[in-house]
Design a protein around this motif. Structure first.
Motif, PDB file in Angstrom:
ATOM      1  N   ALA A 483       0.809  -1.220   0.000  1.00  0.00           N
ATOM      2  CA  ALA A 483       0.000   0.000   0.000  1.00  0.00           C
ATOM      3  C   ALA A 483       0.841   1.267   0.000  1.00  0.00           C
ATOM      4  CB  ALA A 483      -0.944   0.014   1.201  1.00  0.00           C
ATOM      5  N   LEU A 484       2.158   1.131   0.070  1.00  0.00           N
ATOM      6  CA  LEU A 484       3.004   2.311  -0.066  1.00  0.00           C
ATOM      7  C   LEU A 484       2.778   2.955  -1.421  1.00  0.00           C
ATOM      8  CD1 LEU A 484       5.353   3.852   1.427  1.00  0.00           C
ATOM      9  CD2 LEU A 484       6.913   2.482   0.031  1.00  0.00           C
ATOM     10  N   VAL A 485       2.570   2.128  -2.448  1.00  0.00           N
ATOM     11  CA  VAL A 485       2.369   2.634  -3.810  1.00  0.00           C
ATOM     12  C   VAL A 485       1.228   1.905  -4.513  1.00  0.00           C
ATOM     13  CG1 VAL A 485       3.430   2.992  -6.080  1.00  0.00           C
ATOM     14  CG2 VAL A 485       4.804   3.297  -4.015  1.00  0.00           C
ATOM     15  N   ASN A 486       1.373   0.603  -4.738  1.00  0.00           N
ATOM     16  CA  ASN A 486       0.490  -0.113  -5.649  1.00  0.00           C
ATOM     17  C   ASN A 486      -0.965  -0.116  -5.225  1.00  0.00           C
ATOM     18  OD1 ASN A 486       0.918  -1.987  -8.143  1.00  0.00           O
ATOM     19  ND2 ASN A 486      -0.588  -3.045  -6.904  1.00  0.00           N
ATOM     20  N   GLN A 487      -1.233  -0.272  -3.930  1.00  0.00           N
ATOM     21  CA  GLN A 487      -2.606  -0.352  -3.449  1.00  0.00           C
ATOM     22  C   GLN A 487      -3.131   1.001  -2.967  1.00  0.00           C
ATOM     23  OE1 GLN A 487      -2.664  -3.286  -5.064  1.00  0.00           O
ATOM     24  NE2 GLN A 487      -4.386  -3.692  -3.695  1.00  0.00           N
ATOM     25  N   HIS A 488      -2.305   2.028  -3.064  1.00  0.00           N
ATOM     26  CA  HIS A 488      -2.723   3.388  -2.724  1.00  0.00           C
ATOM     27  C   HIS A 488      -3.333   4.024  -3.977  1.00  0.00           C
ATOM     28  CE1 HIS A 488      -2.798   6.677   0.038  1.00  0.00           C
ATOM     29  NE2 HIS A 488      -2.056   7.468  -0.705  1.00  0.00           N
ATOM     30  N   GLY A 489      -3.912   5.221  -3.843  1.00  0.00           N
ATOM     31  CA  GLY A 489      -4.519   5.886  -4.986  1.00  0.00           C
ATOM     32  C   GLY A 489      -3.499   6.634  -5.836  1.00  0.00           C
ATOM     33  N   ASP A 490      -3.865   6.901  -7.091  1.00  0.00           N
ATOM     34  CA  ASP A 490      -3.084   7.744  -8.000  1.00  0.00           C
ATOM     35  C   ASP A 490      -1.589   7.443  -7.907  1.00  0.00           C
ATOM     36  OD1 ASP A 490      -2.139   9.689  -9.720  1.00  0.00           O
ATOM     37  OD2 ASP A 490      -3.247  11.335  -8.792  1.00  0.00           O
ATOM     38  N   ILE A 491      -1.200   6.309  -8.449  1.00  0.00           N
ATOM     39  CA  ILE A 491       0.174   5.836  -8.324  1.00  0.00           C
ATOM     40  C   ILE A 491       1.187   6.865  -8.809  1.00  0.00           C
ATOM     41  CG2 ILE A 491       1.815   4.173  -9.289  1.00  0.00           C
ATOM     42  CD1 ILE A 491      -0.322   2.041  -8.997  1.00  0.00           C
ATOM     43  N   ASN A 492       0.914   7.526  -9.917  1.00  0.00           N
ATOM     44  CA  ASN A 492       1.892   8.481 -10.454  1.00  0.00           C
ATOM     45  C   ASN A 492       2.119   9.646  -9.497  1.00  0.00           C
ATOM     46  OD1 ASN A 492       2.572   7.272 -13.039  1.00  0.00           O
ATOM     47  ND2 ASN A 492       0.463   7.700 -13.629  1.00  0.00           N
ATOM     48  N   ARG A 493       1.041  10.195  -8.934  1.00  0.00           N
ATOM     49  CA  ARG A 493       1.199  11.290  -7.986  1.00  0.00           C
ATOM     50  C   ARG A 493       1.828  10.799  -6.683  1.00  0.00           C
ATOM     51  NH1 ARG A 493       3.166  15.539  -6.160  1.00  0.00           N
ATOM     52  NH2 ARG A 493       2.018  16.610  -4.504  1.00  0.00           N
ATOM     53  N   THR A 494       1.456   9.591  -6.238  1.00  0.00           N
ATOM     54  CA  THR A 494       2.050   9.041  -5.025  1.00  0.00           C
ATOM     55  C   THR A 494       3.557   8.897  -5.177  1.00  0.00           C
ATOM     56  OG1 THR A 494       0.025   7.875  -4.387  1.00  0.00           O
ATOM     57  CG2 THR A 494       2.096   7.025  -3.506  1.00  0.00           C
ATOM     58  N   GLY A 495       3.991   8.431  -6.345  1.00  0.00           N
ATOM     59  CA  GLY A 495       5.422   8.328  -6.595  1.00  0.00           C
ATOM     60  C   GLY A 495       6.117   9.675  -6.531  1.00  0.00           C
ATOM     61  N   GLU A 496       5.456  10.705  -7.041  1.00  0.00           N
ATOM     62  CA  GLU A 496       6.033  12.055  -6.964  1.00  0.00           C
ATOM     63  C   GLU A 496       6.159  12.515  -5.516  1.00  0.00           C
ATOM     64  OE1 GLU A 496       3.387  14.426  -9.231  1.00  0.00           O
ATOM     65  OE2 GLU A 496       4.045  13.658 -11.181  1.00  0.00           O
ATOM     66  N   ILE A 497       5.132  12.259  -4.714  1.00  0.00           N
ATOM     67  CA  ILE A 497       5.158  12.677  -3.312  1.00  0.00           C
ATOM     68  C   ILE A 497       6.301  11.992  -2.570  1.00  0.00           C
ATOM     69  CG2 ILE A 497       3.892  12.571  -1.123  1.00  0.00           C
ATOM     70  CD1 ILE A 497       1.303  12.852  -2.795  1.00  0.00           C
ATOM     71  N   LEU A 498       6.455  10.686  -2.797  1.00  0.00           N
ATOM     72  CA  LEU A 498       7.503   9.947  -2.105  1.00  0.00           C
ATOM     73  C   LEU A 498       8.898  10.376  -2.549  1.00  0.00           C
ATOM     74  CD1 LEU A 498       5.989   6.338  -2.108  1.00  0.00           C
ATOM     75  CD2 LEU A 498       6.069   7.959  -0.215  1.00  0.00           C
ATOM     76  N   ALA A 499       9.007  10.945  -3.730  1.00  0.00           N
ATOM     77  CA  ALA A 499      10.322  11.355  -4.236  1.00  0.00           C
ATOM     78  C   ALA A 499      10.723  12.750  -3.786  1.00  0.00           C
ATOM     79  CB  ALA A 499      10.309  11.301  -5.768  1.00  0.00           C
ATOM     80  N   GLU A 500       9.781  13.527  -3.216  1.00  0.00           N
ATOM     81  CA  GLU A 500      10.053  14.950  -2.970  1.00  0.00           C
ATOM     82  C   GLU A 500      10.991  15.232  -1.794  1.00  0.00           C
ATOM     83  OE1 GLU A 500       6.136  16.577  -2.818  1.00  0.00           O
ATOM     84  OE2 GLU A 500       5.854  16.472  -4.990  1.00  0.00           O
ATOM     85  N   PRO A 501      10.720  14.767  -0.563  1.00  0.00           N
ATOM     86  CA  PRO A 501      11.573  15.196   0.561  1.00  0.00           C
ATOM     87  C   PRO A 501      12.933  14.490   0.548  1.00  0.00           C
ATOM     88  CG  PRO A 501       9.412  14.387   1.289  1.00  0.00           C
ATOM     89  CD  PRO A 501       9.603  13.937  -0.103  1.00  0.00           C
ATOM     90  N   ASP A 502      14.014  15.259   0.682  1.00  0.00           N
ATOM     91  CA  ASP A 502      15.356  14.667   0.729  1.00  0.00           C
ATOM     92  C   ASP A 502      15.581  13.898   2.019  1.00  0.00           C
ATOM     93  OD1 ASP A 502      15.974  15.733  -1.750  1.00  0.00           O
ATOM     94  OD2 ASP A 502      16.787  17.590  -0.897  1.00  0.00           O
ATOM     95  N   ASP A 503      14.876  14.270   3.081  1.00  0.00           N
ATOM     96  CA  ASP A 503      15.112  13.628   4.382  1.00  0.00           C
ATOM     97  C   ASP A 503      14.042  12.593   4.736  1.00  0.00           C
ATOM     98  OD1 ASP A 503      13.100  15.481   4.680  1.00  0.00           O
ATOM     99  OD2 ASP A 503      13.839  16.311   6.572  1.00  0.00           O
ATOM    100  N   LEU A 504      13.306  12.102   3.735  1.00  0.00           N
ATOM    101  CA  LEU A 504      12.358  11.025   3.962  1.00  0.00           C
ATOM    102  C   LEU A 504      13.091   9.688   3.884  1.00  0.00           C
ATOM    103  CD1 LEU A 504       9.413   9.953   4.236  1.00  0.00           C
ATOM    104  CD2 LEU A 504       9.293   9.987   1.734  1.00  0.00           C
ATOM    105  N   HIS A 505      12.847   8.811   4.846  1.00  0.00           N
ATOM    106  CA  HIS A 505      13.479   7.495   4.878  1.00  0.00           C
ATOM    107  C   HIS A 505      12.394   6.427   4.847  1.00  0.00           C
ATOM    108  CE1 HIS A 505      17.173   9.572   5.960  1.00  0.00           C
ATOM    109  NE2 HIS A 505      16.516  10.149   6.957  1.00  0.00           N
ATOM    110  N   ILE A 506      12.558   5.438   3.966  1.00  0.00           N
ATOM    111  CA  ILE A 506      11.579   4.372   3.809  1.00  0.00           C
ATOM    112  C   ILE A 506      12.279   3.036   3.999  1.00  0.00           C
ATOM    113  CG2 ILE A 506       9.905   3.270   2.288  1.00  0.00           C
ATOM    114  CD1 ILE A 506       9.592   5.928   0.827  1.00  0.00           C
ATOM    115  N   VAL A 507      11.821   2.274   4.990  1.00  0.00           N
ATOM    116  CA  VAL A 507      12.333   0.930   5.249  1.00  0.00           C
ATOM    117  C   VAL A 507      11.230  -0.060   4.903  1.00  0.00           C
ATOM    118  CG1 VAL A 507      13.189  -0.687   6.984  1.00  0.00           C
ATOM    119  CG2 VAL A 507      13.908   1.717   7.044  1.00  0.00           C
ATOM    120  N   VAL A 508      11.509  -0.971   3.978  1.00  0.00           N
ATOM    121  CA  VAL A 508      10.533  -1.969   3.551  1.00  0.00           C
ATOM    122  C   VAL A 508      11.033  -3.349   3.960  1.00  0.00           C
ATOM    123  CG1 VAL A 508       9.398  -3.048   1.570  1.00  0.00           C
ATOM    124  CG2 VAL A 508       9.737  -0.561   1.608  1.00  0.00           C
TER     125      VAL A 508
END
Length: 811
Positions: A483-508
């Motif tokens: 649900a980080l991307v695939n099961q969330h809405g508007d995948i293209n915009r979600t990808g843009e949001i996740l790419a924006e902050p330099d200090d965002l950290h994602i552990v999967v």
């Protein structure tokens, strides 16, 4: 809207498919405790064994989020799973049935040995989402996660750490992935000061928010084994024969009950679903997001012809008529006034009005209203598809109201208008400690908390536990979920949001290279259920409760580790290992949980016996689940948890929310379950550009996106969009053609299934397919969320992922 053309007339079974009723065993009527899970496995015909060829059998389970949990007997030879068998215990009677795994669980071997199985800890080296990683050691991974987490806590505080939605191992206990508070990640974060939580879920956000205002809290419908007591079964958008395919669950109990009792079933749905094929006597195609309009049209007939149960409404409900409104309510605020056109909008919700909105012919609405009102008992039931719309809260409440109007709540053969309930056993849980952070966001609008957190408040964005957020999300844990991307809405915009902050950290923490895994900064390879010891907890099998012992059948391959071991390593780097483990291994925890479960459910066998036996089953001694039975018998002694203690068709609480919340243009919250025109609904002027309503549906080949990478299932059930022949002909599209479906948010390429089994003007894309953009950005994987919106529903702030307008072109 009376000039709007209606859809095709409802289809009866006789006119649509050739049907042959199958004979079956008798339905078991529970009477007294029936603990039959203690039979020796040898008597059940499935002793885990060591054979002469060196193979052995081990109990395991399929624990994905389908609503069932299925036991599996895995044959292991030379350290590999070579065969998958289903539950050999039980019989073909409700309450003592076999739990037969569906096509997904039986394909688990392909999932275990998938080519995209993650093998090593990795660190991102390319742009986020590119899937470019470098291999690192576990020691490096633990150290880097701990450093990134500590830096986030030092800079922003604990509210900046978010546990994202993930239901990939929902049925597990120690390896549980949802809700967040039940996960090992929560235990670790609670030792570190807490985390930002989320409320509700992608499956039920709107109906979950509707329940408290109508019933005072979540209220299931009667369980499916109770269908033997009904005469008419009306299903709004419920498709258990595809979404709950486990042979011992909702599919089995509903089919058995229908076969034995001969009940008449009406399915109201934009699609002629598998449930309509196997169970329905009549299919009523409806335009998506118009269920509240249909209920209003039915109500108009019942009121006009005095068919409703006024005695029930007077005693048990608030707000049906002017005489039973709260003192604070304005005149004309009752549901009766709304239906008859005596309320503020002045529009009578006649069958002709409802026909113009829903596409269902007016004479059909009249006939349905009479049949529903006059047939007793009648069970009103709704699935979770109708509420997964922009105004899904009102759709859910409208169906609840219909159940009240016919007075069939709290009785055998009736129903609350909710989805079917089920028996569940009392079990212990993995202790995850208390979260010191009280703030939570909606499960769906968490992406907003990354980039517009300063604007988010309780009355504008549904923040709970605080008036507003105090920090942005800057560290995301994504465990066993897509649900980080695939099961969330508007995948293209979600990808843009996740790419924006330099200090965002994602552990999967994940077992496969899912779409969401591609967006990780640190990617940690998880062990699967067959590779660790755990306890499987059951859902949805009528009056049968059961638990599964999922043993370690094989060792985790490559460098994969169970999530408990992964978190232990991170805890050591953070200096909290002793508090996290309390000196216990995962098996130690499971032993302790089984012992505590035995105190709650004494029939459960001790750990070693349970490990050998594999499954424990227990029949509910009270028989079918009938919610609100006590309330029906004595509403004064058993009040609901609403302000009035009654069923609130009119909610003064919702009226106050409507007057105080700040909503975007076009969003509305109403005190009554009114039909509200929505963005990208059937009336939206945007239909001139994108004329088709797009919904999604659950699919046999996947549970959401789990199993979406299994070749067997892709071959058996290819990704295909459903489209009505009228719409296909107008576009020069033939069955099997490749099409592109698009709107302003994206474009997918997908083959089309041209079929009269879907309403005209509607297309349906099976949800859960993995997003796979080509060089031009066209999603050739066919993920429905390439086209869905991030705009949440008004009250729940939930995912309106069935409310979309699109156009389709032949490639």
């Amino acid at each position: 809207m009376t000039d709007t053309p209606v859809l095709a007339a409802p289809v009866t079974r006789r006119s649509f498919v050739k049907w042959s009723a199958a004979a079956g065993g008798a339905v078991a009527v529970a009477g007294g405790a029936a603990h039959y899970g203690l039979l020796p496995i040898s008597e059940a015909g499935a002793t885990p064994r060591a054979a002469s060829d060196g193979s052995r059998q081990v109990w395991s389970a399929c624990m994905v989020n389908c609503g069932s949990r299925c036991p599996l007997l895995l044959t292991v030879q030379d350290g590999r799973v070579t065969r998958v068998d289903a539950d050999p215990t039980g019989d073909d009677a409700v309450g003592t049935q076999q739990i037969r795994a569906c096509v997904r669980g039986r394909a688990v071997r392909q999932r275990i040995y998938a080519t995209d199985r993650l093998r090593y800890p990795m660190r991102r080296v390319g742009p986020r989402g590119s899937g470019e990683f470098e291999r690192i050691s576990w020691e490096e991974a633990f150290q880097e996660v701990a450093e990134r987490l500590t830096a986030t806590l030092d800079t922003y505080g604990n509210e900046a750490v978010y546990l994202n939605y993930g239901t990939g191992v929902l049925g597990a206990t120690v390896a549980c992935s949802w809700p967040p508070a039940s996960t090992g990640v929560a235990r670790l974060m609670n030792l570190m000061g807490g985390y930002l939580n989320h409320y509700s879920d992608y499956s039920t956000a709107q109906i979950t928010s509707a329940y408290p205002f109508h019933y005072g809290g979540w209220t299931d419908g009667n369980s499916f084994d109770d269908l033997v007591n009904t005469k008419l079964f009306v299903m709004f958008g419920n498709n258990p024969h595809e979404t709950r395919m486990s042979g011992g669950g909702d599919l089995f109990t509903s089919q058995t009950a229908r076969r034995e009792a001969g009940i008449r079933t009406i399915v109201i749905d934009p699609r002629y679903t598998d449930t309509a094929v196997t169970m329905g006597d009549e299919w009523v195609p409806i335009r998506p997001n118009t269920d509240a309009a249909l209920v209003a049209g039915l109500a108009h007939v019942m009121i006009d012809e005095d068919l409703h149960d006024q005695e029930f409404l007077d005693r048990y409900c608030v707000g049906f008529d002017e005489d039973h409104l709260p003192a604070e309510a304005a005149p004309g605020s009752s549901y009766r006034a709304y239906v008859l056109g005596e309320g503020p909008d002045g529009v009578a919700k006649t069958p002709q009005w409802a026909a113009g909105v829903t596409g269902i012919p007016a004479d059909t609405i009249v006939r349905l209203a009479r049949e529903i009102a006059l047939t007793k008992p009648c069970c009103i039931n709704q699935g979770w598809g109708p509420q997964r719309h922009h105004n899904g809260e009102n759709s859910a409440r409208a169906v609840f109201t219909l159940a009240a109007m016919i007075g069939q709540i709290g009785i055998p053969g009736g129903g609350t208008g909710g989805r079917e309930g089920f028996t569940s056993m009392a079990t212990a849980a993995f202790p995850t400690l208390e979260n010191p952070v009280e703030t939570s966001v909606s499960n769906f609008n968490w992406t907003d908390a990354i980039y517009r957190w300063t604007e988010m408040t309780a009355t504008s964005d549904g923040i709970r536990g605080a008036d507003r957020l105090t920090a942005p999300i800057r560290f995301i844990w994504q465990y066993a979920g897509n649900a980080l991307v695939n099961q969330h809405g508007d995948i293209n915009r979600t990808g843009e949001i996740l790419a924006e902050p330099d200090d965002l950290h994602i552990v999967v923490i994940e077992s496969h290279m899912t779409v969401s895994a591609r967006y990780a900064d640190i990617l940690l390879p998880d062990a699967m259920t067959a590779e660790q010891v755990d306890l499987g907890q059951q859902q949805r099998a009528g009056n049968l409760g059961y638990l599964i012992f999922a043993d370690r059948a094989i060792d985790p391959p490559w460098e994969c580790r169970p999530v408990y071991e992964i978190l232990t390593g991170i805890a050591a780097e953070l200096g909290v290992e002793d508090d996290f483990t309390e000196g216990k291994s995962q098996e130690d925890w499971v032993r302790e949980i089984v012992a505590e479960t035995r105190e709650l459910s004494p029939g459960v066998p001790a750990f070693d016996e349970f490990r050998r036996q594999g499954i424990y089953k227990e029949t509910n001694p009270d028989g079918p689940l009938i919610p609100l039975r006590d309330f029906r018998e004595d509403p004064e002694a058993n009040p609901l948890d609403t302000p009035s203690g009654k069923i609130e068709i009119y909610s003064q609480q919702l009226q106050e929310i409507a007057e105080t919340w700040t909503l975007p243009d076009g969003d509305r919250i109403t005190a009554l379950p009114e039909y509200v025109e929505s963005r990208e609904g059937p009336e939206d002027p945007l239909r001139e550009v994108y004329p088709l309503q797009m919904i999604g549906h659950h699919y046999k080949s996947r549970t959401h996106s789990s199993y979406g990478n299994v070749p067997w299932l892709q071959e058996a059930h290819p990704q295909q969009m459903w489209m009505h022949p009228t719409d296909a002909d107008a576009r020069g599209i033939g069955n099997g053609d490749t099409t592109e479906v698009f709107n302003d948010r994206g474009r997918i390429r997908i083959r089309v299934r041209v079929t009269p089994r879907i309403a005209p003007g509607v297309v349906s894309v099976p949800q859960g397919a993995w997003f796979d953009p080509d060089a031009d950005g066209v999603d050739v994987g066919g993920s429905t969320n390439t086209l869905t919106s991030l705009h949440p529903s008004p009250l729940a702030k939930g995912n309106a992922q069935h409310t979309n307008l699109v156009q389709v072109e032949r490639v």
